[in-house]
Scaffold this active site. Sequence first.
Site, PDB file in Angstrom:
ATOM      1  N   GLY A  22     174.620 -54.127  -4.620  1.00  7.76           N
ATOM      2  CA  GLY A  22     174.109 -54.628  -3.413  1.00  7.76           C
ATOM      3  C   GLY A  22     172.934 -53.842  -2.928  1.00  7.76           C
ATOM      4  O   GLY A  22     171.926 -54.513  -2.611  1.00  7.76           O
TER       5      GLY A  22
ATOM      6  N   THR B 100     180.671 -48.901  -6.408  1.00  7.10           N
ATOM      7  CA  THR B 100     180.784 -47.488  -5.840  1.00  7.10           C
ATOM      8  C   THR B 100     181.927 -46.658  -6.118  1.00  7.10           C
ATOM      9  O   THR B 100     181.760 -45.442  -6.096  1.00  7.10           O
ATOM     10  CB  THR B 100     180.316 -47.396  -4.128  1.00  7.10           C
ATOM     11  OG1 THR B 100     181.245 -48.497  -3.695  1.00  7.10           O
ATOM     12  CG2 THR B 100     179.120 -47.617  -4.022  1.00  7.10           C
TER      13      THR B 100
ATOM     14  N   GLY C 145     180.649 -46.112   3.800  1.00 10.93           N
ATOM     15  CA  GLY C 145     181.903 -46.791   3.393  1.00 10.93           C
ATOM     16  C   GLY C 145     182.796 -45.651   2.900  1.00 10.93           C
ATOM     17  O   GLY C 145     184.037 -45.880   3.266  1.00 10.93           O
ATOM     18  N   ALA C 146     182.897 -44.888   2.299  1.00 11.56           N
ATOM     19  CA  ALA C 146     183.698 -43.841   1.961  1.00 11.56           C
ATOM     20  C   ALA C 146     184.498 -43.069   2.826  1.00 11.56           C
ATOM     21  O   ALA C 146     185.739 -42.998   2.901  1.00 11.56           O
ATOM     22  CB  ALA C 146     183.274 -42.791   0.564  1.00 11.56           C
TER      23      ALA C 146
ATOM     24  N   PRO D 187     184.977 -36.502  -7.379  1.00 14.55           N
ATOM     25  CA  PRO D 187     183.649 -36.026  -8.038  1.00 14.55           C
ATOM     26  C   PRO D 187     183.082 -36.773  -9.192  1.00 14.55           C
ATOM     27  O   PRO D 187     181.854 -37.052  -9.269  1.00 14.55           O
ATOM     28  CB  PRO D 187     184.195 -34.739  -8.591  1.00 14.55           C
ATOM     29  CG  PRO D 187     185.395 -34.247  -7.917  1.00 14.55           C
ATOM     30  CD  PRO D 187     186.019 -35.669  -7.424  1.00 14.55           C
TER      31      PRO D 187
ATOM     32  N   GLN E  73     177.341 -42.305  -8.195  1.00 16.20           N
ATOM     33  CA  GLN E  73     176.598 -42.727  -7.091  1.00 16.20           C
ATOM     34  C   GLN E  73     175.421 -41.825  -7.175  1.00 16.20           C
ATOM     35  O   GLN E  73     174.348 -42.519  -6.881  1.00 16.20           O
ATOM     36  CB  GLN E  73     177.379 -42.470  -5.821  1.00 16.20           C
ATOM     37  CG  GLN E  73     178.357 -43.397  -5.339  1.00 16.20           C
ATOM     38  CD  GLN E  73     177.632 -44.711  -5.214  1.00 16.20           C
ATOM     39  OE1 GLN E  73     177.135 -45.015  -4.282  1.00 16.20           O
ATOM     40  NE2 GLN E  73     177.886 -45.935  -6.178  1.00 16.20           N
TER      41      GLN E  73
ATOM     42  N   LYS F 144     182.006 -37.098   3.732  1.00 13.96           N
ATOM     43  CA  LYS F 144     180.773 -37.698   4.183  1.00 13.96           C
ATOM     44  C   LYS F 144     180.289 -38.667   3.161  1.00 13.96           C
ATOM     45  O   LYS F 144     181.062 -38.730   2.135  1.00 13.96           O
ATOM     46  CB  LYS F 144     179.877 -36.824   4.664  1.00 13.96           C
ATOM     47  CG  LYS F 144     180.164 -36.069   5.981  1.00 13.96           C
ATOM     48  CD  LYS F 144     178.991 -35.232   6.766  1.00 13.96           C
ATOM     49  CE  LYS F 144     178.810 -33.968   5.965  1.00 13.96           C
ATOM     50  NZ  LYS F 144     178.426 -32.896   6.713  1.00 13.96           N
TER      51      LYS F 144
ATOM     52  N   GLU G 175     173.422 -42.425  -0.444  1.00 17.20           N
ATOM     53  CA  GLU G 175     172.179 -42.704  -0.470  1.00 17.20           C
ATOM     54  C   GLU G 175     171.445 -41.314  -0.470  1.00 17.20           C
ATOM     55  O   GLU G 175     170.220 -41.076  -0.752  1.00 17.20           O
ATOM     56  CB  GLU G 175     172.087 -43.071   1.091  1.00 17.20           C
ATOM     57  CG  GLU G 175     172.705 -44.504   1.040  1.00 17.20           C
ATOM     58  CD  GLU G 175     172.418 -45.535   2.223  1.00 17.20           C
ATOM     59  OE1 GLU G 175     172.245 -44.795   3.362  1.00 17.20           O
ATOM     60  OE2 GLU G 175     172.324 -46.645   2.397  1.00 17.20           O
TER      61      GLU G 175
END
Lengths: 739, 316
Positions: free
Chosen positions: A248, A477, A518-519, A626, A632, A695, A699
Amino acid sequence: MKFDTPATNNPIDRLKVVGKPTDRIDGPRKTTGMAPYAYERHDVVPNQAYGFVLGAGIAKGRVNAMDTAAARRAPGVIAIVSTLDMPRLEKGQTNVAVLFGGPEIDHYHQAIAVVVAETFEQARDAAAMIRVDYARAKGRFDLAAEAAGAPLVGGDSEEGSGAPPEDRVGDFEGAFAAAPVKFDETYTTPDESHAAMEPHASIAAWEGEKLTVWTSNQMIAWGKRDLAKTLGLKPENVRIDSPFVGGGFGGKLFLRADAVLAALGAKAAGRPVKLALTRPLIANNTTHRPATIQRVRLGATRDGKITAIAHESTSGNLKDGKPETAVSQTKLLYAGANRLTAMRLAEMDLPEGNAMRAPGEAPGLMALEVAIDEMAEKLGMDPVEFRILNDTQVDPEHPERPFSQRQLVQCLRMGAERFAWANRNARPGTRREGRWLVGMGVAAGFRNNLLTKSAARVRLDSAGTVTVETDMTDIGTGSYTIIAQTAAEMMGVPLEKVVVKLGDSDFPASAGSGGQWGANNSTAGVYAACVKLREQVAQKLGFNSSEAEFVDGQVRAGNRSAPIAGAAGPDGMVAEDVIEYGDLAKRYQQSTFAGHFVEVGVDAMTGETRVRRMLAVCAAGRILNPKSARSQVIGAMTMGVGAALSEALEVDTRHGFFVNHDLAGYEVPVHADIPHQEVIFLDEVDPVSSPMKAKGVGELGLCGVGAAVANAIHNATGIRVRDYPIALDKLIERLPEPA
Amino acid sequence: MRPFTYERARTPAEAAAAATRTPGAKFIAGGTNLLDLMKLQIEVPTHLIDVNGLGLDKIEATPEGGLRIGALVRNTDLASDERVRRDYGVLSRALLAGASGQLRNKATTAGNLLQRTRCPYFYDTAQPCNKRVPGSGCSAIGGVTRALAVIGSSEACIATHPSDMAVAMRALDATVETVKADGTTRRIPIAEFHRLPGDTPHIETALEAGEFITAVTLPPPLGGRHFYRKVRDRASYAFALVSVAAVVQRDGTGRVALGGVAHKPWRVEAAEAELPRGARPATAAILDGAKPTHDNAFKVKLAERALAAVLVEAKG
């Protein structure tokens, strides 16, 4: 569940399942092709016809007429809906460009027709028979030309950090003028494309007034709301379903033309319709990361203390669009008493600019973190030490707000040690290995942690299976896996006893996938629902829920234990809740931090840059998994290499479109471009973020990478390029002459 | 993609005859370029003649001591042929610098020669392009031209030829063998095979209507050291910004052809006399008369430096 005080000890802290590098629970389905993506959902509804979307061949103007007669007669054609068949559709709340309807053309490849046929090939062939008569109008396509008159405009990108048009603390101009060491440079970043592997695709089916769309979307609740709004439907008559998303990066945050035109095509055809945007449409029909022109000014004392910092960014967008918030990290990353950030927005006629992975910070750090490197050089300081010297543990604009956690210094120190930063020669252009000029670069990574409410439903059945339902999406993800880990931890069952169902708008509305939120938020929502289910289970089995421990499929307290499955009964048990946040985000600044280290080789003769080593040290709260978190981060680091070296949508400023609109012309890194990548997560829990104490990282892994590559190129060659991407043509004139 | 009819040819002459009698017919071999172009309706053949079954997939020694490469030899097989690797290293390296493993497994020798430009304006059917629609104009000139030609271009077209293989074949002085519908054959030197755009950029080769490529022959080995240096924006799977195919002898003489700079593989035999004097005079002679755009002017410098890199390596 209202989360308004920092988390204390809770069942997640046991870390029996959460925090483990678990393989993706959807991995076997994905690797065997059994996880169907939107266009492959052949079984959800019978009799699917194929749609093909035609994009406008002009960037600005209007459609005078469309001749669809030949196309309508073409073999297999069932229906054609043209933009002249209806007035402009209403815009979704998150849409800037109108997706369909009416004669006006606002950008290149705006959808102007959908052809529905028995086969894809027939639909495509017929679409090419449509003759369009355009009236071209003049457009504004060149950001550099439009920048001069661009007004100050604030705003956020819907999934990024907000910002007022101009922010001032202290007296920037005065402090800058008085600073013994000054720095003032301008950087540019180009338009970029998300370039997800899976194109935007949808299957739509009507049942009376009810519409179902199987699609590929990151934000189910937004998609449902905006599809209803665009088509004038009641939200309760719209269902969207997106259990698997093939990438995405922000490109699928919003309702796009594929869903709208599948629905309109299906209505016209009286049959379900499936369609995908073709690759060439993705660059100009959908959204992109807007180009920026950024000016950074720094003033410092001779010993390296920043006294004045200013970051101004200009970007362009369609009318009603928002600016790229490229200055947002500069509000928070470094200390300094006198500060200025500002954004200007030029109204332009290129396609819609909108969020792409780390909107704001990704391009913003590509300027700021090179400026910091340049200033360090000017000061004769090591760039790692310069950053550490100017660290702040409080929000520099509002010193009463501490960071909830801030381990930037630790990230940089550990990174420097692990990367052997001490071996870097501070004098650029001095390390040569054969044909390669070799250099190292560093940059700070920074991205805010955003809190947004998220709901989930949890079911328990008599076999002891826990089923989670939430409209959260997994865009590659690992959402399925971390949600399963959360539910398993909370309910004290093994991972195999958890089923996760995602992406259906009939499920409780989650945070969705965006802004690296999201997470943390979606698992916190699952946590909340599980707390409720635990209470119900405890009560049913006669335990005091505050004393009951859920472990190994049992509920235990004191000497007594009972299988959890026994609480479900033949009808099962269900609990639903939502995590909602109080004002912790106001009282504390929540951000994630990284130290990015890169070593490059630049071919001394041709200027080709090849990355040799990369390291990211991340501090981002509790890492829920992890393994998927590392995936990611390495994916994001790869994207950062693309942004630094090759990715750019090239604008034809005469005709107003992105010319290189396919994956041959828009060059993302390939395997051969990506060397050894190492990722380290610092041990951190952030009780202010949520009960998960987590968190985001998706990104953060990108933020700063481009600058680290640029700084490494400078260290290798002595050449400072301030216009991305740093392709060889920007180096070749300044490389040393061949012997 | 427009509907089309399809047949399998049984002999090369029959393929040529079928192509001659059916207007709008095209040969299809690997299809790695043609099918993409058909999907975009840049190519709209009415009839496809499948030539895969013609048995032209062998590499044989010629009586002169060279190699005769069947038109249907796949790029992978050609690149990995022991004789090619030993005696024509420049060709093997050029092939391996192109495309991807999957594409090289399908793509054929003749098809590689006939692949069409990657100019982005050629690919966007909403934009004028003299190559796609003769007489419609060139939208690339004055537009985004970074990847386009710096020499041999015209007012009608500034596209480049995308092949790596053809650049090496140009350096090797290969010959293209063909057959026509009437069974007559011809041998076209590779130098004359690809054309400059002139006023007719849609006519890209010396092939006549229906003429069918049967083989490419290489003259006897040249000896010397072989180089193919492809410079591009990423490490793999990208077209050349500039490429250098070179065969350099011990005494510093040699041959050089450039890719990525023109509508055809670019070689100026007369300029090769400058090679022993170095890359700068050699490139100046090879690219004499270049008319780059603002965006692709770097290619001239890049060609010189890429050649310099090759010459350094040749000495080492």
